[in-house]
Design an enzyme around this catalytic site. Structure first.
Site, PDB file in Angstrom:
ATOM      1  N   TYR A  51      40.544  47.565  30.583  1.00  0.00           N
ATOM      2  CA  TYR A  51      41.537  46.506  30.368  1.00  0.00           C
ATOM      3  C   TYR A  51      42.923  47.090  30.580  1.00  0.00           C
ATOM      4  O   TYR A  51      43.238  48.132  30.006  1.00  0.00           O
ATOM      5  CB  TYR A  51      41.438  45.939  28.946  1.00  0.00           C
ATOM      6  N   GLU A  53      46.034  44.861  30.790  1.00  0.00           N
ATOM      7  CA  GLU A  53      46.989  43.739  30.834  1.00  0.00           C
ATOM      8  C   GLU A  53      48.414  44.279  30.855  1.00  0.00           C
ATOM      9  O   GLU A  53      48.747  45.203  30.114  1.00  0.00           O
ATOM     10  CB  GLU A  53      46.786  42.821  29.627  1.00  0.00           C
ATOM     11  N   ASP A 196      52.782  32.318  53.764  1.00  0.00           N
ATOM     12  CA  ASP A 196      51.427  32.716  53.364  1.00  0.00           C
ATOM     13  C   ASP A 196      50.760  33.311  54.603  1.00  0.00           C
ATOM     14  O   ASP A 196      50.367  32.588  55.521  1.00  0.00           O
ATOM     15  CB  ASP A 196      50.684  31.475  52.869  1.00  0.00           C
ATOM     16  N   THR A 222      45.992  37.371  51.463  1.00  0.00           N
ATOM     17  CA  THR A 222      44.717  37.859  50.946  1.00  0.00           C
ATOM     18  C   THR A 222      44.597  39.290  51.442  1.00  0.00           C
ATOM     19  O   THR A 222      45.316  39.697  52.362  1.00  0.00           O
ATOM     20  CB  THR A 222      43.518  37.063  51.508  1.00  0.00           C
ATOM     21  N   LYS A 225      40.857  39.399  54.685  1.00  0.00           N
ATOM     22  CA  LYS A 225      40.668  38.750  55.992  1.00  0.00           C
ATOM     23  C   LYS A 225      41.001  39.772  57.098  1.00  0.00           C
ATOM     24  O   LYS A 225      40.291  40.756  57.211  1.00  0.00           O
ATOM     25  CB  LYS A 225      41.491  37.466  56.056  1.00  0.00           C
ATOM     26  N   ARG A 231      38.073  41.754  48.531  1.00  0.00           N
ATOM     27  CA  ARG A 231      38.434  40.360  48.298  1.00  0.00           C
ATOM     28  C   ARG A 231      39.523  40.293  47.232  1.00  0.00           C
ATOM     29  O   ARG A 231      39.335  40.792  46.127  1.00  0.00           O
ATOM     30  CB  ARG A 231      37.188  39.586  47.846  1.00  0.00           C
TER      31      ARG A 231
HETATM   32  C1  LIG Z   1      42.127  32.115  52.862  1.00  0.00           C
HETATM   33  C2  LIG Z   1      43.472  31.566  52.600  1.00  0.00           C
HETATM   34  C3  LIG Z   1      43.973  31.465  51.287  1.00  0.00           C
HETATM   35  C4  LIG Z   1      43.136  31.616  50.048  1.00  0.00           C
HETATM   36  O1  LIG Z   1      42.474  32.744  49.825  1.00  0.00           O
HETATM   37  P1  LIG Z   1      41.279  32.820  48.758  1.00  0.00           P
HETATM   38  O2  LIG Z   1      41.203  34.272  48.479  1.00  0.00           O
HETATM   39  O3  LIG Z   1      40.090  32.227  49.415  1.00  0.00           O
HETATM   40  O4  LIG Z   1      41.694  32.037  47.540  1.00  0.00           O
HETATM   41  C5  LIG Z   1      45.292  31.056  51.132  1.00  0.00           C
HETATM   42  N1  LIG Z   1      46.065  30.782  52.192  1.00  0.00           N
HETATM   43  C6  LIG Z   1      45.604  30.831  53.452  1.00  0.00           C
HETATM   44  C7  LIG Z   1      46.528  30.503  54.589  1.00  0.00           C
HETATM   45  C8  LIG Z   1      44.299  31.220  53.697  1.00  0.00           C
HETATM   46  O5  LIG Z   1      43.844  31.239  54.959  1.00  0.00           O
END
Ligand SMILES: *Cc1c(COP(=O)(O)O)cnc(C)c1O
Length: 415
Positions: A51, A53, A196, A222, A225, A231
């Site tokens: 933990y 936090e 994003d 993320t 990807k 993840r």
């Molecule tokens: C995949 C994605 C997310 C979210 O990611 P998760 O880990 O699945 O919650 C947010 N924004 C964009 C543009 C994405 O392609």
């Protein structure tokens, strides 16, 4: 490995089956990738027991000296990777990261402007079923029929909407996103610019896509990807005041204890991203996607926007008598995993759609190059040309399993 086998044979066998599935299928979902065994080892490490936090050197629990060092390393590597000042590596996912940005910077009911989900945006950019569409007044911009964002149109919409936040970045957009233009739009209407880069982060950090810095006020991604890490999510900014608000929004605002094992794995992933090989990988991802687009166009398919600048290709079947769902299923039968996707000018429901999204990151991580992508793209066209021919699908699957098996994912699985 044997601990799991001995203790829980059911889960062990499912891991074995999943490894076999990942090995034998051609993974072309644009948001997926194969991470390193070293990343998986860190994810399975003793840090899952801890933990922690709070933030490095400001924890609510004792015994955090190693967790502090891990998180600081992850932060420092991420700062170097994206050339920014402040990073929060605690978001459990991309969606959590986006939730924290809104929670930190605007109030419930405030206006946000993001890309329409059906035009390539993400659920968390203001889509109605998501918290982002429920807690905030959300408005959308989209792409033109040519498949591209028209920045003048976005400005027109922003002037009418007067949003507090403009969200840029997408999940199914094959063209470069011009963050500088988005900055100009945000400045004209006095909005915060939120980028994003969940899909393109692995290209951005390699210099293979324009960086959102210095244009965006806040950036999320993320880590699983194109970055090919574990993840998870991450938030970045160059603004100290925003950074403080983001930290409070993540903890104690939205999350409890950080996943220190995943943060350790993020640090390992960033080490990979900082290596000279990474630049080669990112270049190859783009080359492979380009080959895919070129072959599909040559074979008579309608590639949205006429090509790709990044790691994905969007194909439209509006001119065909089958749907995205039909294509997704037929390609699945042939051993190729893609996903159905809405396209500009969509006429079918989101469950059926008139397109597919195909990505190159995962197969590039397996070592495939232009020659393999040319072959695979031709197989995709063969399947689509004769979409009801299940015999042909079975035959192609056999050939593609043989191809896939030549490109080993893990010499030593670490589950
Ligand atoms: C995949 C994605 C997310 C979210 O990611 P998760 O880990 O699945 O919650 C947010 N924004 C964009 C543009 C994405 O392609």
């Amino acid at each position: 490995m044997s601990f799991l086998k001995e203790f829980d044979s059911e889960i062990y066998e499912l891991c074995e089956k999943e490894l076999e599935r990942q090995t034998n299928h051609l993974e072309m979902i644009a948001s997926e990738n194969f991470t390193l065994p070293a990343v998986m080892e860190a994810m399975g490490s003793v840090f899952t027991n801890k933990y922690a936090e709070g933030y490095p050197n400001k924890r609510y629990y004792g015994g955090c000296e190693n967790a502090d060092a891990v998180e600081q390393l992850a932060i420092d590597r991420a700062k170097k990777l994206f050339n920014c000042e402040y990073v929060n590596v605690q978001p459990h996912s991309g969606s959590q990261a986006n939730g924290a940005v809104y929670a930190a910077l605007i109030k419930a009911g405030d206006k946000i402007l993001g890309m329409d989900l059906s035009h390539g945006g993400h659920l968390t950019h203001g889509s109605k079923p998501s918290f982002s569409g429920k807690n905030y007044q959300s408005f959308t911009y989209g792409v033109e029929l040519d498949g591209r964002i028209n920045y003048d149109r976005v400005l027109d919409i922003a002037k009418i909407v007067q949003p507090k936040i403009i969200v840029c970045g997408a999940s199914a957009y094959a063209r470069e996103i011009d963050f500088k233009k988005f900055r100009e739009i945000a400045d004209e209407v006095g909005a915060i610019l939120f980028a994003d880069i969940a899909h393109i982060a692995g290209l951005v950090c390699a210099g293979e896509h324009m960086s959102p810095f210095p244009y965006a006020d806040v950036v999320t991604t993320t880590t699983h990807k194109t970055l090919a890490g574990p993840r998870g999510g991450m938030i970045m900014t160059n603004d100290e005041d925003i950074a403080k608000k983001i930290n409070s929004a993540i903890f104690p605002g939205l999350q409890g204890g950080p996943l220190v094992h995943v943060i350790a794995a993020k640090a390992v992933g960033f080490k990979h991203n900082l290596s000279p090989e990474w630049k080669e990988y990112a270049k190859q991802v783009k080359k492979n996607a380009k080959v895919l687009a070129e072959v599909l166009i040559k074979r008579g398919y309608n590639v949205v926007s006429g090509g790709t600048d990044n790691h994905l290709v969007l194909v439209s079947f509006l001119d065909k008598d089958f749907s995205g769902k039909d294509a997704d299923e037929a390609l699945g039968n042939a051993g190729i995993t893609v996903n159905k996707n809405t396209v500009p000018g969509e006429t079918r429901s989101p469950f059926v759609t008139s397109g597919i999204r195909i990505g190159s990151p995962a197969l590039t991580s397996r070592g495939m190059k232009e020659a393999e992508f040319e072959l695979i793209a031709n197989k995709i066209a063969d399947v689509l040309d004769d979409i009801n021919n299940t015999q042909l699908q079975a035959k192609i699957k056999e050939e593609l399993v043989a191809l896939a098996q030549k490109f080993v994912i893990y010499n030593q699985p670490t589950y």
